[in-house]
Structures are given as structure tokens and as C-alpha cells.
Motif scaffolding. Sequence first.
Motif, short mmCIF file in Angstrom:
data_model
loop_
_atom_site.label_atom_id
_atom_site.label_comp_id
_atom_site.label_asym_id
_atom_site.label_seq_id
_atom_site.Cartn_x
_atom_site.Cartn_y
_atom_site.Cartn_z
N SER A 40 24.25 -14.98 -35.01
CA SER A 40 24.54 -15.37 -33.57
C SER A 40 25.10 -14.38 -32.86
O SER A 40 24.96 -13.88 -31.70
CB SER A 40 24.60 -16.86 -33.39
OG SER A 40 23.71 -17.72 -33.69
N LEU A 41 26.34 -13.96 -33.47
CA LEU A 41 27.30 -13.14 -32.92
C LEU A 41 26.85 -11.70 -32.61
O LEU A 41 27.07 -11.21 -31.63
CB LEU A 41 28.82 -13.36 -33.59
CG LEU A 41 29.69 -12.73 -33.03
CD1 LEU A 41 30.47 -13.07 -31.76
CD2 LEU A 41 31.22 -12.67 -34.07
N ASP A 42 26.16 -11.55 -33.84
CA ASP A 42 25.54 -10.16 -33.71
C ASP A 42 24.65 -10.05 -32.79
O ASP A 42 24.35 -9.02 -32.03
CB ASP A 42 25.01 -9.86 -35.10
CG ASP A 42 26.15 -9.58 -36.13
OD1 ASP A 42 27.25 -9.24 -35.83
OD2 ASP A 42 25.77 -9.55 -37.41
N LEU A 43 23.93 -10.87 -32.39
CA LEU A 43 22.80 -10.88 -31.45
C LEU A 43 23.35 -10.79 -30.05
O LEU A 43 22.65 -10.14 -29.19
CB LEU A 43 21.99 -12.16 -31.53
CG LEU A 43 20.84 -12.56 -30.44
CD1 LEU A 43 19.63 -11.17 -30.74
CD2 LEU A 43 20.18 -13.54 -30.51
N ILE A 44 24.48 -11.69 -29.92
CA ILE A 44 25.05 -11.54 -28.66
C ILE A 44 25.65 -10.35 -28.34
O ILE A 44 25.52 -9.76 -27.04
CB ILE A 44 26.37 -12.66 -28.37
CG1 ILE A 44 25.39 -14.03 -28.58
CG2 ILE A 44 26.91 -12.47 -27.33
CD1 ILE A 44 26.48 -15.33 -28.58
N LYS A 45 26.32 -9.71 -29.22
CA LYS A 45 27.08 -8.26 -29.16
C LYS A 45 25.83 -7.22 -28.76
O LYS A 45 26.19 -6.28 -28.07
CB LYS A 45 27.54 -8.16 -30.13
CG LYS A 45 29.01 -8.71 -30.52
CD LYS A 45 29.69 -8.27 -31.89
CE LYS A 45 30.94 -8.88 -32.02
NZ LYS A 45 31.68 -8.74 -33.47
N GLU A 46 24.73 -7.59 -29.54
CA GLU A 46 23.55 -6.48 -29.30
C GLU A 46 23.12 -6.59 -27.86
O GLU A 46 22.93 -5.54 -27.24
CB GLU A 46 22.34 -6.60 -30.15
CG GLU A 46 21.36 -5.73 -30.04
CD GLU A 46 21.61 -4.37 -30.29
OE1 GLU A 46 21.24 -3.34 -29.92
OE2 GLU A 46 22.46 -4.15 -31.15
#
Length: 269
Positions: A257-263
Motif C-alpha cells: 500500500s505504501l509503495d502504491l501511494i508513493k507511486e
Amino acid sequence: MESESVPTVELIRAQLRRMRLAAKYSQEEFGRLMHYSASMVSAVELGQRPIDLPFLRRADTVLDTGGLFVALWELARRDREPVWFQPWLDAERSAAQLRGYQPTLVPGLLQTEAYARAVLRTDGALTDERVEQRVANRLDRQAILTRDDPPEFFAVLDERAVRRTGEGYDALMAEQLAHLVECAERPHISIHVIPTDVVFHIGQSGPFILARSAEGGWVGHLETQLGGFLVDSEEGLAALLSRWDGVRNEALSRRQSLDLIKEMMKQWT
């Protein structure tokens, strides 16, 4: 603009002055102990400057009140919220754990000031003053996540909530997503995103939030177009806890989820 409940806040101002004088401090002496200027002390006592929580915490320490001013501030803050929301505030403030689901918006406890203002301004019945009051209230509530003993907070939201934007809102969303990343990196906050390829799931009937007390008891809260209500029946809580399991199982892991938000941040910066 600072939001203040006039009767309670005026009581705070009067008690500040009374207890300062009882301790035989001039405004200059009191200001020095408070780490504020004498003019600031005067302005607060006269109502020319808004009172804030750091000022009152320091006043409690200097005057050895046992936390009186912070307690009064909590009453003032509670007075500013709609009556239907006040029982939930009590549960939220004393919670050891919070679990919330939001399908369309970033949860209030994780909103930036600008994002909260934009959301609240969609209600045409609110005056600019009331919008600013509610923004201040929302930011005040977030203090539970930065206190010395914060609750665990597990937040699940749909991907569309973090992809929502429009003309002129790129900077607002970039700031909001950056704030989500900052929050998600704290050990007591877990943010999970349900990706858009999950077409249907149990949470789509609406948002909800649950609070567990230190003793293990649960209470829930549901908001509607006309307000909200507390859920404390055994049957209602069982249904919400089941729905929580449903949305959590559909969501990505904390790291994914954190990676998705950063993307997604890259789109708005």
C-alpha cells in the motif's frame, strides 16, 4: 481561524488570569516561565489571541494545576462538535486501537488541513467560519495519533480515494499523499489500500470506524448524510467487525500500500 466555544474558552481565560495572580506572577514573569512573551500572555488573557493546546499544557505545568487547563480545553473542543458526534469523540480519545474503512475519502484522522478544508467546503450549508471551525476540530482530533501513548490505527481505504483529484487540486493531493506516507511510516499506524481491480467487496455499502478500549470492549461509529450514530449493540458490533475482516482481507499489505501511494505521488508532483 481558531475555533472556540465561547463560554468554556472565556472560563479558561478567566482562570488563567486568576491563577497567575494567585501565584503572584506578573505577565512578564509568567511569560518567562511559559517561554512566551508578556504581550502574548496579555493577548491570550484579553481574548486578542486564540488559545492553543501547547500554551495550556505549559500553563498547567507552570501553575501546577494537575492538568486543569488541558481538561477544560477538551471540554471546549467537545462543545464545538455536533451533538451526535460527541459520544464517538469520547470513545476515540480513550481507544487503545482504531480500525476504520473509507471508500471515497482519506480518513479524517489522516487528512491535511488543506484536504480537510476542501472536503468540508463541499457542504454549501456551512459558512466560511463554520468550515474553519470544523477544520480546526478535525486537526485537534488528530492529536491522539501523536500523543505519548497513541492508539494503534489501522486504516483501509479504496484506491479511488487516493487517486481522486481535479483541475487545480494536484498540489493539494501531492501534499495529502506525502502526509499519508509520513503517517504510514509510524509504527502505530497501518494504511492499507484496496486496489481498483477488486470490483466488489463488503465495504462498498459505506464507511465505518471501530474503537477498542484498553479493557477490550468495542464501539463503532457510522456516519450518514444527516449525521451519525454510535454502534454499541452486540449484534451491530459483530456485523462491523465482520465487515472489517472483509475489507482488510481485500486490501494490499502495509508495504504494498505504501509503495502504491508513493507511486501515485509522482503523478501530482
